[in-house]
Structures are given as structure tokens and as C-alpha cells.
Design a protein around this motif. Structure first.
Motif, PDB file in Angstrom:
ATOM      1  N   ASP A   1       0.824  -1.212   0.000  1.00  0.00           N
ATOM      2  CA  ASP A   1       0.000   0.000   0.000  1.00  0.00           C
ATOM      3  C   ASP A   1       0.860   1.265   0.000  1.00  0.00           C
ATOM      4  N   ILE A   2       2.007   1.215   0.657  1.00  0.00           N
ATOM      5  CA  ILE A   2       2.923   2.358   0.646  1.00  0.00           C
ATOM      6  C   ILE A   2       3.485   2.564  -0.759  1.00  0.00           C
ATOM      7  N   LYS A   3       3.892   1.474  -1.397  1.00  0.00           N
ATOM      8  CA  LYS A   3       4.411   1.563  -2.767  1.00  0.00           C
ATOM      9  C   LYS A   3       3.367   2.166  -3.703  1.00  0.00           C
ATOM     10  N   LEU A   4       2.127   1.716  -3.569  1.00  0.00           N
ATOM     11  CA  LEU A   4       1.060   2.238  -4.419  1.00  0.00           C
ATOM     12  C   LEU A   4       0.821   3.716  -4.149  1.00  0.00           C
ATOM     13  N   ALA A   5       0.815   4.115  -2.884  1.00  0.00           N
ATOM     14  CA  ALA A   5       0.619   5.524  -2.539  1.00  0.00           C
ATOM     15  C   ALA A   5       1.712   6.395  -3.146  1.00  0.00           C
ATOM     16  N   VAL A   6       2.946   5.945  -3.064  1.00  0.00           N
ATOM     17  CA  VAL A   6       4.059   6.706  -3.640  1.00  0.00           C
ATOM     18  C   VAL A   6       3.893   6.814  -5.157  1.00  0.00           C
ATOM     19  N   ASP A   7       3.508   5.712  -5.799  1.00  0.00           N
ATOM     20  CA  ASP A   7       3.290   5.731  -7.245  1.00  0.00           C
ATOM     21  C   ASP A   7       2.175   6.700  -7.630  1.00  0.00           C
ATOM     22  N   LEU A   8       1.092   6.683  -6.862  1.00  0.00           N
ATOM     23  CA  LEU A   8      -0.033   7.569  -7.158  1.00  0.00           C
ATOM     24  C   LEU A   8       0.345   9.037  -6.971  1.00  0.00           C
ATOM     25  N   ILE A   9       1.072   9.329  -5.895  1.00  0.00           N
ATOM     26  CA  ILE A   9       1.531  10.701  -5.666  1.00  0.00           C
ATOM     27  C   ILE A   9       2.414  11.154  -6.817  1.00  0.00           C
TER      28      ILE A   9
ATOM     29  N   ILE B   1      -1.630  17.483 -11.633  1.00  0.00           N
ATOM     30  CA  ILE B   1      -3.053  17.423 -11.311  1.00  0.00           C
ATOM     31  C   ILE B   1      -3.302  18.285 -10.072  1.00  0.00           C
ATOM     32  N   ALA B   2      -4.262  19.184 -10.182  1.00  0.00           N
ATOM     33  CA  ALA B   2      -4.596  20.055  -9.057  1.00  0.00           C
ATOM     34  C   ALA B   2      -5.093  19.219  -7.881  1.00  0.00           C
ATOM     35  N   PRO B   3      -4.707  19.594  -6.661  1.00  0.00           N
ATOM     36  CA  PRO B   3      -5.112  18.803  -5.491  1.00  0.00           C
ATOM     37  C   PRO B   3      -6.616  18.595  -5.380  1.00  0.00           C
ATOM     38  N   GLU B   4      -7.397  19.618  -5.694  1.00  0.00           N
ATOM     39  CA  GLU B   4      -8.856  19.455  -5.574  1.00  0.00           C
ATOM     40  C   GLU B   4      -9.398  18.453  -6.599  1.00  0.00           C
ATOM     41  N   ILE B   5      -8.809  18.405  -7.784  1.00  0.00           N
ATOM     42  CA  ILE B   5      -9.212  17.426  -8.797  1.00  0.00           C
ATOM     43  C   ILE B   5      -8.800  16.024  -8.344  1.00  0.00           C
TER      44      ILE B   5
ATOM     45  N   LEU C   1     -10.054  10.693  -6.296  1.00  0.00           N
ATOM     46  CA  LEU C   1      -9.774   9.666  -5.304  1.00  0.00           C
ATOM     47  C   LEU C   1     -11.025   9.289  -4.513  1.00  0.00           C
ATOM     48  N   ALA C   2     -11.894  10.251  -4.259  1.00  0.00           N
ATOM     49  CA  ALA C   2     -13.155   9.956  -3.567  1.00  0.00           C
ATOM     50  C   ALA C   2     -14.011   9.018  -4.422  1.00  0.00           C
ATOM     51  N   MET C   3     -14.012   9.247  -5.732  1.00  0.00           N
ATOM     52  CA  MET C   3     -14.762   8.364  -6.639  1.00  0.00           C
ATOM     53  C   MET C   3     -14.168   6.958  -6.647  1.00  0.00           C
ATOM     54  N   VAL C   4     -12.854   6.890  -6.682  1.00  0.00           N
ATOM     55  CA  VAL C   4     -12.172   5.596  -6.673  1.00  0.00           C
ATOM     56  C   VAL C   4     -12.461   4.867  -5.362  1.00  0.00           C
ATOM     57  N   LYS C   5     -12.388   5.590  -4.245  1.00  0.00           N
ATOM     58  CA  LYS C   5     -12.659   4.984  -2.941  1.00  0.00           C
ATOM     59  C   LYS C   5     -14.072   4.414  -2.892  1.00  0.00           C
TER      60      LYS C   5
END
Length: 54
Positions: free
Chosen positions: A14-22, A30-34, A39-43
């Protein structure tokens, strides 16, 4: 020849994925609000898949 290792090599998936996504979001400027909206939709989608799985 020695291979260089990264602290991420032994990190949890999960850490590896988070780093990749960031990295993906930042490198595509990509603007933070976008990003948060997407990410809310994905969640929501993933939570539905988990609910339907059980």
C-alpha cells in the motif's frame, strides 16, 4: 555490478502504491482538488466492490 536498492523495495504494497499515485498526480500536475475528487470516486467504487464481494 551491484544493484541499488530503495527503502521502498521492502515497503508494504500500500505504501508503494501511494508513492506511485503521488508521483503520477504530481508529474501530471493534477490540481489537489481534482485529485481528491477523483480519489473519492475511486474509494467509493472500491468500497462497493468490497461490499459486493462479501
Amino acid at each position: 555490478m551491484t544493484e541499488k536498492t530503495s527503502p521502498l523495495d521492502n515497503a508494504p504494497e500500500d505504501i508503494k502504491l501511494a508513492v506511485d499515485l503521488i508521483y503520477l498526480l504530481e508529474s501530471n500536475e493534477i490540481a489537489p482538488e481534482i485529485a481528491l475528487s477523483a480519489l473519492a470516486m475511486v474509494k467509493k467504487d472500491l468500497e462497493e466492490k468490497l461490499k459486493n464481494k462479501s
